[in-house]
Every structure is written in C-alpha cells, then in structure tokens.
Design a protein around this motif. Structure first.
Motif, mmCIF file in Angstrom:
data_model
loop_
_atom_site.group_PDB
_atom_site.id
_atom_site.type_symbol
_atom_site.label_atom_id
_atom_site.label_comp_id
_atom_site.label_asym_id
_atom_site.label_seq_id
_atom_site.Cartn_x
_atom_site.Cartn_y
_atom_site.Cartn_z
ATOM 1 N N TYR A 1 -9.081 -0.408 1.319
ATOM 2 C CA TYR A 1 -9.964 -0.893 2.379
ATOM 3 C C TYR A 1 -10.592 -2.213 1.959
ATOM 4 C CZ TYR A 1 -9.801 3.943 4.044
ATOM 5 O OH TYR A 1 -9.386 5.168 4.483
ATOM 6 N N HIS A 2 -10.816 -3.079 2.929
ATOM 7 C CA HIS A 2 -11.566 -4.322 2.723
ATOM 8 C C HIS A 2 -12.580 -4.398 3.853
ATOM 9 C CE1 HIS A 2 -12.435 -8.660 2.796
ATOM 10 N NE2 HIS A 2 -12.273 -8.549 1.489
ATOM 11 N N ASP A 3 -13.847 -4.483 3.519
ATOM 12 C CA ASP A 3 -14.924 -4.479 4.517
ATOM 13 C C ASP A 3 -14.813 -3.280 5.457
ATOM 14 O OD1 ASP A 3 -16.066 -6.796 3.491
ATOM 15 O OD2 ASP A 3 -14.845 -8.089 4.764
ATOM 16 N N GLY A 4 -14.444 -2.131 4.905
ATOM 17 C CA GLY A 4 -14.376 -0.897 5.671
ATOM 18 C C GLY A 4 -13.123 -0.700 6.511
ATOM 19 N N GLU A 5 -12.255 -1.693 6.550
ATOM 20 C CA GLU A 5 -11.030 -1.610 7.342
ATOM 21 C C GLU A 5 -9.816 -1.431 6.433
ATOM 22 O OE1 GLU A 5 -10.805 -1.613 10.728
ATOM 23 O OE2 GLU A 5 -13.007 -1.611 10.725
ATOM 24 N N PRO A 6 -8.859 -0.587 6.816
ATOM 25 C CA PRO A 6 -7.639 -0.446 5.996
ATOM 26 C C PRO A 6 -6.887 -1.772 5.899
ATOM 27 C CG PRO A 6 -7.762 1.266 7.681
ATOM 28 C CD PRO A 6 -8.848 0.280 7.988
ATOM 29 N N VAL A 7 -6.358 -2.031 4.721
ATOM 30 C CA VAL A 7 -5.577 -3.245 4.471
ATOM 31 C C VAL A 7 -4.103 -2.887 4.632
ATOM 32 C CG1 VAL A 7 -4.965 -4.965 2.729
ATOM 33 C CG2 VAL A 7 -7.315 -4.106 2.867
ATOM 34 N N HIS A 8 -3.351 -3.773 5.270
ATOM 35 C CA HIS A 8 -1.915 -3.569 5.458
ATOM 36 C C HIS A 8 -1.179 -4.768 4.890
ATOM 37 C CE1 HIS A 8 -2.799 -0.182 8.049
ATOM 38 N NE2 HIS A 8 -3.686 -0.946 8.662
ATOM 39 N N GLY A 9 0.105 -4.584 4.615
ATOM 40 C CA GLY A 9 0.926 -5.697 4.153
ATOM 41 C C GLY A 9 1.153 -5.672 2.658
ATOM 42 N N ARG A 10 1.586 -6.804 2.148
ATOM 43 C CA ARG A 10 1.954 -6.938 0.741
ATOM 44 C C ARG A 10 0.831 -6.462 -0.183
ATOM 45 N NH1 ARG A 10 3.342 -12.573 -2.359
ATOM 46 N NH2 ARG A 10 3.878 -11.618 -4.354
ATOM 47 N N GLY A 11 1.199 -5.628 -1.130
ATOM 48 C CA GLY A 11 0.254 -5.126 -2.123
ATOM 49 C C GLY A 11 -0.611 -3.980 -1.635
ATOM 50 N N ALA A 12 -0.397 -3.528 -0.392
ATOM 51 C CA ALA A 12 -1.221 -2.444 0.137
ATOM 52 C C ALA A 12 -0.378 -1.268 0.612
ATOM 53 C CB ALA A 12 -2.093 -2.956 1.287
ATOM 54 N N GLY A 13 0.913 -1.282 0.309
ATOM 55 C CA GLY A 13 1.787 -0.174 0.679
ATOM 56 C C GLY A 13 1.706 0.944 -0.344
ATOM 57 N N PRO A 14 2.365 2.051 -0.068
ATOM 58 C CA PRO A 14 2.259 3.208 -0.960
ATOM 59 C C PRO A 14 2.804 2.968 -2.370
ATOM 60 C CG PRO A 14 3.854 3.617 0.789
ATOM 61 C CD PRO A 14 3.171 2.331 1.119
ATOM 62 N N THR A 15 3.841 2.153 -2.504
ATOM 63 C CA THR A 15 4.411 1.936 -3.840
ATOM 64 C C THR A 15 3.428 1.232 -4.771
ATOM 65 O OG1 THR A 15 6.645 1.958 -2.949
ATOM 66 C CG2 THR A 15 6.356 0.951 -5.111
ATOM 67 N N PRO A 16 2.893 0.053 -4.423
ATOM 68 C CA PRO A 16 1.919 -0.569 -5.334
ATOM 69 C C PRO A 16 0.632 0.232 -5.469
ATOM 70 C CG PRO A 16 2.230 -1.925 -3.364
ATOM 71 C CD PRO A 16 3.239 -0.834 -3.312
ATOM 72 N N LEU A 17 0.251 0.960 -4.430
ATOM 73 C CA LEU A 17 -0.987 1.740 -4.530
ATOM 74 C C LEU A 17 -0.821 2.953 -5.442
ATOM 75 C CD1 LEU A 17 -2.457 1.460 -0.928
ATOM 76 C CD2 LEU A 17 -2.997 0.112 -2.972
ATOM 77 N N ARG A 18 0.377 3.513 -5.539
ATOM 78 C CA ARG A 18 0.612 4.580 -6.535
ATOM 79 C C ARG A 18 0.488 4.008 -7.945
ATOM 80 N NH1 ARG A 18 4.418 6.683 -2.587
ATOM 81 N NH2 ARG A 18 6.076 5.402 -3.462
ATOM 82 N N ALA A 19 0.972 2.777 -8.137
ATOM 83 C CA ALA A 19 0.836 2.120 -9.447
ATOM 84 C C ALA A 19 -0.638 1.856 -9.757
ATOM 85 C CB ALA A 19 1.638 0.825 -9.479
ATOM 86 N N LEU A 20 -1.377 1.371 -8.772
ATOM 87 C CA LEU A 20 -2.805 1.116 -8.961
ATOM 88 C C LEU A 20 -3.538 2.401 -9.318
ATOM 89 C CD1 LEU A 20 -5.225 -0.797 -8.847
ATOM 90 C CD2 LEU A 20 -5.357 -0.346 -6.383
ATOM 91 N N ARG A 21 -3.224 3.483 -8.622
ATOM 92 C CA ARG A 21 -3.854 4.770 -8.916
ATOM 93 C C ARG A 21 -3.605 5.174 -10.369
ATOM 94 N NH1 ARG A 21 -2.149 9.552 -5.143
ATOM 95 N NH2 ARG A 21 -0.139 9.073 -6.044
#
Length: 124
Positions: free
Chosen positions: A44-64
């Motif tokens: 989320y950025h400013d309370g809104e979900p972020v979409h696009g590059r770097g915000a998909g499930p693959t990079p977010l699993r890495a971030l987690r």
C-alpha cells in the motif's frame, strides 16, 4: 520498541532497529511511505494498493522472506523456494525479481548481495 510502533524513516537505521520496529503489526510492515501486508501480499502507498512493477506476488513473496529474516542473510535457495515453491525457473529470475523490488522501493530499502550466499535486506 513496542510492537505496533511505526518505523521512523531514518538514513541511520540499524539492523537491530529493523528487527525491533519495522513490524507495525503481525505480518504488516512499514517501509517509508509504504505499508506491506505480508499475509495478503499487498503493498500500500497512502492507504491505496500499489499495482505494477515491483508490486506483484512474485517480488512481494521475496520481500516477505527478506523482512521475516530480520536483517539476516537469506540464501539463494531459501529465496527461490519462498518465491517459486520449488518450481524450476531461469537462473536470472531471482535477479529480475529483486530488481523490480529495488525499482519500486529503491530509496527506502537496500537489498545487499552476500557473495555466493544470498541477500540481506536493509532499510534506509
């Protein structure tokens, strides 16, 4: 620091304070102006979900996986397993995945390579 305390953006943050204060609530993290829900895999950025590059499930699993390591090194194998669950991927897939995270969160994080071992996450 108490659980639930919001991470204060600082260029002098240490790994010890990453461990203590990056977690806002269980499985939610504050990274600069972003909030990451690690359970839902939503950034989320400013309370809104972020979409696009770097915000998909693959990079977010890495971030987690990197955040859950609390500043410790995560091996290549651990990241590959966390992101792709044992599926066969191209050799460069992990680098592309981490590159998209750097693009999205670049001024707030540093994903440091640890030669022949893996990666470590640092908040700026």
């Amino acid at each position: 620091r108490a659980l639930g305390e919001v991470l204060t953006h600082s260029s002098s943050i240490t790994q010890k304070s990453l461990r203590a204060s990056a977690m806002v609530t269980k499985r939610q993290y504050r990274i600069g102006p972003f909030r990451f829900d690690a359970q839902k895999l939503v950034l989320y950025h400013d309370g809104e979900p972020v979409h696009g590059r770097g915000a998909g499930p693959t990079p977010l699993r890495a971030l987690r996986k990197l955040l859950e390591a609390n500043g410790d090194v995560v091996t290549h194998e651990e990241l590959l397993d966390a992101v792709w669950s044992g599926r066969s991927v191209y050799a460069n897939s992990l680098n592309v995945c981490l590159s998209s995270l750097r693009w999205r969160l670049g001024e707030h994080i540093a994903i440091e390579p640890v030669h022949r071992v893996g990666f470590r996450l640092k908040l700026k």
